[in-house]
Design an enzyme around this catalytic site. Sequence first.
Site, short mmCIF file in Angstrom:
data_model
loop_
_atom_site.label_atom_id
_atom_site.label_comp_id
_atom_site.label_asym_id
_atom_site.label_seq_id
_atom_site.Cartn_x
_atom_site.Cartn_y
_atom_site.Cartn_z
CG LEU A 293 -1.85 1.19 1.38
CD1 LEU A 293 -2.72 1.39 0.14
CD2 LEU A 293 -2.72 1.03 2.63
CB THR B 164 1.20 -8.41 6.99
OG1 THR B 164 2.49 -8.30 6.37
CG2 THR B 164 0.61 -7.02 7.17
CE1 TYR C 111 -2.15 -8.73 10.23
CE2 TYR C 111 -4.10 -9.87 9.42
CZ TYR C 111 -3.23 -8.80 9.36
OH TYR C 111 -3.44 -7.81 8.43
#
Length: 284
Positions: A13, A64, A127
């Site tokens: 991103l 992530t 997560y």
Amino acid sequence: MQKILVTGANGQLGSEIKMLALHYPQFDFIFTDIDDFPLDQSEVIISNFNRIQPDIVINCAAYTAVDKAEQDTVVADAINHLAIATLASLCSESGAKLVHISTDYVFDGTSPVAYKEDDQPNPKSVYGVTKLAGEIACLKNFPDSIIIRTAWVYSEFGNNFVKTMLRLMSERDSLSVVNDQVGSPTYAADLAQVILTILDSATWESGIYHYSNAGEISWFDFAQDIKEIAQKTCKITGIPASNYPTPAERPAYSLLDKSKIKAVYGIEAVDYKISLKKMMERLD
């Protein structure tokens, strides 16, 4: 000129925001990543924030590695939760705006319909737990923040499902791909555009928003579309997730309802296949 601090700038991103930054000369972008803005070191976050003195923060950084997080819980929590609490407090104290990126993994995947922003979270992985904790800390420390949940992110930058499938389809005659996990992919370039559209608008309505591309598909369907666009001959077989066990549990259904971001900001979700073709053309 408003100064925008972008964390995680070398990720998917962040890299797409860099590509778009030239089209927004009214903003002064400061791009940072783990080397100069490590989110697992609160003292460094504070000193760098005070040095930069941003008007806006876009937090693209996150831990992530979903499966690795099951063991690396302390670091995952530091980056996905504690750092967000710190950033939100700093923004609250300084008057800076904060856009924080979150995930569909805050849900358990048992809903029969697309998830709305106010549906009850119930993460099933470390997560997801740490990302939800980050959301809660963000809104507690700075209620005027904007949080955007997204899902299945890919781009020409970094490692992702699309690039992995293209590589494997070139190396193998056949592949097995999970066909009972359903959601919608998100082209990081589209999400980057969404964020900058919000920041460039006259509207700032805090809270949680959902954004992914439009469509409802499985990973198997996604792989088939990649195969079709790339004109590969590799045979793809659909398998249940139970045949492909992973340390972290994935949501079986994680479609995100995008009606709120459309109503507030007029943002229409782009069809996933249009965006997939665009991304793959950029790879050529």
